[in-house]
Design a protein around this motif. Structure first.
Motif, PDB file in Angstrom:
ATOM      1  N   VAL A  81       3.596   5.671  -5.799  1.00 43.34           N
ATOM      2  CA  VAL A  81       3.419   5.678  -7.266  1.00 43.34           C
ATOM      3  C   VAL A  81       2.296   6.636  -7.654  1.00 43.34           C
ATOM      4  CG1 VAL A  81       2.708   4.262  -9.245  1.00 43.34           C
ATOM      5  CG2 VAL A  81       4.335   3.353  -7.609  1.00 43.34           C
ATOM      6  N   PHE A  82       1.175   6.565  -6.934  1.00 39.46           N
ATOM      7  CA  PHE A  82       0.031   7.423  -7.267  1.00 39.46           C
ATOM      8  C   PHE A  82       0.380   8.905  -7.070  1.00 39.46           C
ATOM      9  CE2 PHE A  82      -2.991   3.750  -5.863  1.00 39.46           C
ATOM     10  CZ  PHE A  82      -2.693   3.085  -7.045  1.00 39.46           C
ATOM     11  N   ALA A  95       2.244   1.694  -3.409  1.00 41.78           N
ATOM     12  CA  ALA A  95       1.180   2.169  -4.308  1.00 41.78           C
ATOM     13  C   ALA A  95       0.936   3.665  -4.090  1.00 41.78           C
ATOM     14  CB  ALA A  95      -0.097   1.374  -4.064  1.00 41.78           C
ATOM     15  N   LYS A 145      -9.813   9.615 -11.132  1.00 40.54           N
ATOM     16  CA  LYS A 145      -9.777   8.187 -10.806  1.00 40.54           C
ATOM     17  C   LYS A 145      -8.546   7.872  -9.928  1.00 40.54           C
ATOM     18  CE  LYS A 145      -9.935   3.788 -13.244  1.00 40.54           C
ATOM     19  NZ  LYS A 145      -9.695   3.143 -14.528  1.00 40.54           N
ATOM     20  N   LEU A 146      -7.425   8.477 -10.344  1.00 40.78           N
ATOM     21  CA  LEU A 146      -6.170   8.278  -9.610  1.00 40.78           C
ATOM     22  C   LEU A 146      -6.277   8.843  -8.190  1.00 40.78           C
ATOM     23  CD1 LEU A 146      -3.360   7.131 -10.004  1.00 40.78           C
ATOM     24  CD2 LEU A 146      -2.664   9.234 -11.106  1.00 40.78           C
ATOM     25  N   SER A 167      -8.041   5.783  -1.402  1.00 45.35           N
ATOM     26  CA  SER A 167      -8.292   4.423  -0.923  1.00 45.35           C
ATOM     27  C   SER A 167      -7.069   3.839  -0.206  1.00 45.35           C
ATOM     28  CB  SER A 167      -8.715   3.546  -2.111  1.00 45.35           C
ATOM     29  OG  SER A 167      -8.622   2.207  -1.796  1.00 45.35           O
ATOM     30  N   VAL A 168      -5.876   3.953  -0.843  1.00 43.49           N
ATOM     31  CA  VAL A 168      -4.676   3.393  -0.180  1.00 43.49           C
ATOM     32  C   VAL A 168      -4.293   4.208   1.058  1.00 43.49           C
ATOM     33  CG1 VAL A 168      -3.609   2.148  -2.101  1.00 43.49           C
ATOM     34  CG2 VAL A 168      -3.047   4.519  -1.767  1.00 43.49           C
ATOM     35  N   LYS A 182      -9.087  10.801 -15.678  1.00 47.87           N
ATOM     36  CA  LYS A 182      -8.102   9.820 -15.182  1.00 47.87           C
ATOM     37  C   LYS A 182      -7.477  10.326 -13.889  1.00 47.87           C
ATOM     38  CE  LYS A 182      -6.821   7.755 -19.580  1.00 47.87           C
ATOM     39  NZ  LYS A 182      -5.824   7.790 -20.639  1.00 47.87           N
ATOM     40  N   GLN A 193      -8.035   6.392  -6.123  1.00 46.21           N
ATOM     41  CA  GLN A 193      -7.144   5.270  -5.771  1.00 46.21           C
ATOM     42  C   GLN A 193      -6.201   5.685  -4.645  1.00 46.21           C
ATOM     43  OE1 GLN A 193      -5.974   4.424 -10.047  1.00 46.21           O
ATOM     44  NE2 GLN A 193      -6.055   2.347  -9.316  1.00 46.21           N
ATOM     45  N   LYS A 207       0.846  -1.208   0.000  1.00 49.36           N
ATOM     46  CA  LYS A 207       0.000   0.000   0.000  1.00 49.36           C
ATOM     47  C   LYS A 207       0.877   1.251   0.000  1.00 49.36           C
ATOM     48  CE  LYS A 207      -4.180  -1.924   0.540  1.00 49.36           C
ATOM     49  NZ  LYS A 207      -5.287  -1.792  -0.389  1.00 49.36           N
TER      50      LYS A 207
END
Lengths: 103, 228
Positions: free
Chosen positions: A23-24, A20, A81-82, A88-89, A78, A85, A17
């Motif tokens: 990266v995000f 991630a 959306k990112l 969420s993490v 996008k 994400q 996580k």
């Protein structure tokens, strides 16, 4: 299932996580930096601008073109959306940390 | 056990088909067990991993480039690359996807999959998945998924071969997978023959390593008999 095994599973998930999230955040700061498409009219002619969160200003793209406008709108979708994400993490990380600390 | 939704795998498989690379990829790692549920009677998958590993044997095929990275971003997987050595990984909020390939002539630790424009880790032990006899196209009826996976024998033997290089926790998990598959193998003449064929295809070094690992896993004597 032993507690050590469970802890190992949770630590693995926590590491993932965190990776991630990095990266995000990196993508949001460097690639998906536009948040708004603006159409400005100057002397009766339309021009496309996009707002860049990186540069904190409107960036000139060019004369109005329907395809260019929709491609930037797609990019903004996008980004949204990112962002979801990332949210969420980011929410999962403290929960996992708490679970690891309990064991 | 963390049970991940196979929806992401579904999206990935669809994308492989769309890009025309479904014949190049082999799903390896414990996700294969989902597919074994369809071919082995009463077999139950045990997926704990958050990684999906994909083996890509012919890293120069197909000859034309495909917009793989962009397509992965469309389904919410973003690429990240480590620098030394250059290795690509795709990440979303639930999973990580990694690509593996065979060892090339220059013995690099990673190799570029040119048509996809990504870097895969080279692992000599995975080369058996480049042999079409060790791979089957398998459909999971339960999840309506279809992809190429190692045969249960190849999957099991690969797990035994690499067992000594795994972390202790993973060694235990792999041992459980091996022990769950062995009865199915021992019960089938075809699988037993396949076991012998794969064992004979190993190099001398691999045979020695395999037998050492077999001993550590403490399998029955009949399994050793298959390695003669």
């Amino acid at each position: 299932m032993s507690l050590n095994y469970l802890k190992d599973v949770l630590l693995e998930e926590l590491d993932r996580k965190i990776r991630a999230k990095e990266v995000f955040e990196n993508k949001l700061n460097n690639d998906y930096i536009y948040t708004q498409v603006k159409i400005k009219t100057v002397s009766g002619r339309k021009y496309i601008y996009v707002y860049s969160v990186k540069e904190k200003r409107d960036k000139y793209i060019g004369p109005y073109n329907c395809e260019i406008e929709s491609s930037y709108k797609e990019l903004i979708k996008k980004r949204d959306k990112l962002l979801n994400q990332l949210q969420s993490v980011s929410e999962d990380i403290p929960k996992l940390e708490k679970m690891v600390n309990i064991i | 056990m963390i049970n991940k939704s196979p929806n992401y795998l579904h999206q990935l498989i669809d994308l492989f088909k769309e890009m025309g690379i479904d014949d190049q990829v082999v799903l390896i790692g414990s996700w294969c067990e989902l597919f074994y549920e369809s071919i082995l009677d009463a077999f139950e998958a045990n997926i704990r991993t958050t990684d999906i590993d994909i083996y890509y044997h012919n890293f120069n095929q197909p000859q034309k480039e495909v917009p793989f990275i962009t397509a992965m971003e469309e389904i919410g997987f973003y690429i990240t690359e480590s620098v030394f050595p250059t290795k690509s990984k795709f990440i979303n909020e639930e999973l990580e996807i990694e690509f593996l390939t065979r060892l090339s002539r220059n013995h690099s630790t990673t190799e570029k999959i040119k048509p996809l424009n990504i870097y895969a880790e080279c692992l000599t032990e995975c080369e058996m998945f480049g042999n079409e006899r060790n791979v089957i196209k398998c459909k999971s009826v339960k999840y309506d998924l279809e992809i190429r996976v190692p045969t249960p024998v190849a999957y099991c033997m690969h797990k035994i071969l690499i067992n000594d290089s795994r972390k202790m926790e993973k060694q235990i998990k792999d041992k459980q997978a091996i022990l769950r598959l062995i009865p199915y193998i021992m019960d089938s003449d075809v699988y037993c023959q396949d076991w012998k064929r794969i064992f004979n295809s190993f190099s001398k070094k691999e045979k020695k390593r395999f037998l050492n690992n077999l001993e550590k896993i403490e399998l029955s004597k009949s399994v050793f008999e298959l390695c003669k």
